[in-house]
Design an enzyme around this catalytic site. Structure first.
Site, PDB file in Angstrom:
ATOM      1  N   HIS A   1       0.232   5.114  -6.858  1.00 32.20           N
ATOM      2  CA  HIS A   1      -0.579   6.110  -6.763  1.00 32.20           C
ATOM      3  C   HIS A   1      -1.839   6.384  -7.548  1.00 32.20           C
ATOM      4  CE1 HIS A   1       2.853   7.512  -4.240  1.00 32.20           C
ATOM      5  NE2 HIS A   1       3.597   7.779  -5.122  1.00 32.20           N
TER       6      HIS A   1
ATOM      7  N   LEU B   1       0.971  -1.182   0.113  1.00 31.39           N
ATOM      8  CA  LEU B   1       0.287  -0.014   0.083  1.00 31.39           C
ATOM      9  C   LEU B   1       0.949   1.188  -0.040  1.00 31.39           C
ATOM     10  CD1 LEU B   1      -2.890  -0.758   2.610  1.00 31.39           C
ATOM     11  CD2 LEU B   1      -3.186  -0.829   0.274  1.00 31.39           C
ATOM     12  N   ASP B   2       0.270   2.153  -0.584  1.00 32.11           N
ATOM     13  CA  ASP B   2       1.273   3.549  -0.428  1.00 32.11           C
ATOM     14  C   ASP B   2       1.488   3.962   0.830  1.00 32.11           C
ATOM     15  OD1 ASP B   2       1.209   3.708  -3.242  1.00 32.11           O
ATOM     16  OD2 ASP B   2      -0.562   5.103  -3.531  1.00 32.11           O
ATOM     17  N   ARG B   3       2.418   4.681   1.174  1.00 33.29           N
ATOM     18  CA  ARG B   3       2.963   5.164   2.262  1.00 33.29           C
ATOM     19  C   ARG B   3       1.645   5.852   3.301  1.00 33.29           C
ATOM     20  NH1 ARG B   3       7.519   9.925   2.775  1.00 33.29           N
ATOM     21  NH2 ARG B   3       5.597  10.951   2.590  1.00 33.29           N
TER      22      ARG B   3
ATOM     23  N   THR C   1      -1.494   5.574   2.817  1.00 35.18           N
ATOM     24  CA  THR C   1      -2.646   5.008   2.570  1.00 35.18           C
ATOM     25  C   THR C   1      -2.583   4.103   3.843  1.00 35.18           C
ATOM     26  OG1 THR C   1      -2.939   4.971   0.413  1.00 35.18           O
ATOM     27  CG2 THR C   1      -4.158   3.298   1.162  1.00 35.18           C
TER      28      THR C   1
END
Length: 221
Positions: free
Chosen positions: A208, A108-110, A112
């Site tokens: 993203h 998962l994105d940082r 998120t």
């Protein structure tokens, strides 16, 4: 354990908060009280001043809950909720510290927060990776965006190009060199005069993607 070299003069707490995602003043002071921080190899218990070049070592054994919370665990899998502001790699490293053998399944994105699944053995790793590859799992996200959506429900398609050097992505309406097609679906859950809460589903997991795609249509998160 995390280590870094001080890049400027200043307080120890400020440096740790800046360098280690998920930490805050209270958590760093807790570590200091437990003498879980070393400066140049010496354990410290107060918010001392650092000088450029000082080596800081932070022991994060008691900070698991700042990285993630456990939702489900058995002998094959571990399901956690990653905290926002934490790298997926940091969660994985923390899990290995806590449980030993573990396998990375997805990221998962940082920024998120959300559910991540990890495997505890090679058999479950193979099954989970196969499930993600074949879209056997439905991944649903919640996002609050600016403005009201033109449609209450839609599936968006576009093209995403990643610039690794600048750590950014750009969205295009048509295919360009180096781009990949993306597919993002949403459904409005609720809305106010200023924002909308969306249920978002993606069929292509690009870096993203959700943030960039929604911003591209004029509704940034």
């Amino acid at each position: 354990m995390k280590e870094f070299i001080a890049e400027k003069n200043g307080k120890l707490t400020d440096a740790v908060i800046d360098k280690i995602y998920g930490t805050n003043y209270n958590s760093v002071m807790k570590l200091l009280r437990k003498k879980e921080i070393k400066v140049n190899g010496v354990r410290v218990k107060s918010d001392i001043k650092l000088s450029v070049g000082d080596k800081v070592t932070v022991y994060l054994k008691d900070m698991t809950d700042m990285f993630f919370s456990v939702l489900y665990k058995d002998r094959n899998v571990l399901v956690v909720c990653k905290k926002s502001g934490i790298l997926s790699e940091d969660v994985f490293n923390k899990i290995k510290e806590e449980y030993g053998e573990a396998y990375f399944i997805h990221r998962l994105d940082r920024n998120t927060a959300g559910v991540m699944i990890f495997a505890f053995n090679a058999v479950s790793e193979k099954e989970l990776l196969s499930g993600f590859k074949n879209h056997a799992f439905i991944k649903e996200y919640r996002a609050e965006v600016i403005g009201k959506m033109e449609k209450k429900e839609d599936v968006l398609t576009a093209y995403l190009k990643k610039d690794a050097e600048k750590s950014e992505v750009k969205i295009y309406s048509g295919s360009v060199k180096g781009s990949s097609e993306i597919k993002t679906g949403y459904k409005v859950i609720s809305e106010t005069e200023e924002t909308s809460i969306l249920s978002v589903r993606i069929w292509t997991g690009k870096t993203h993607q959700i943030r960039a795609h929604l911003a591209y249509i004029g509704h940034p998160i």
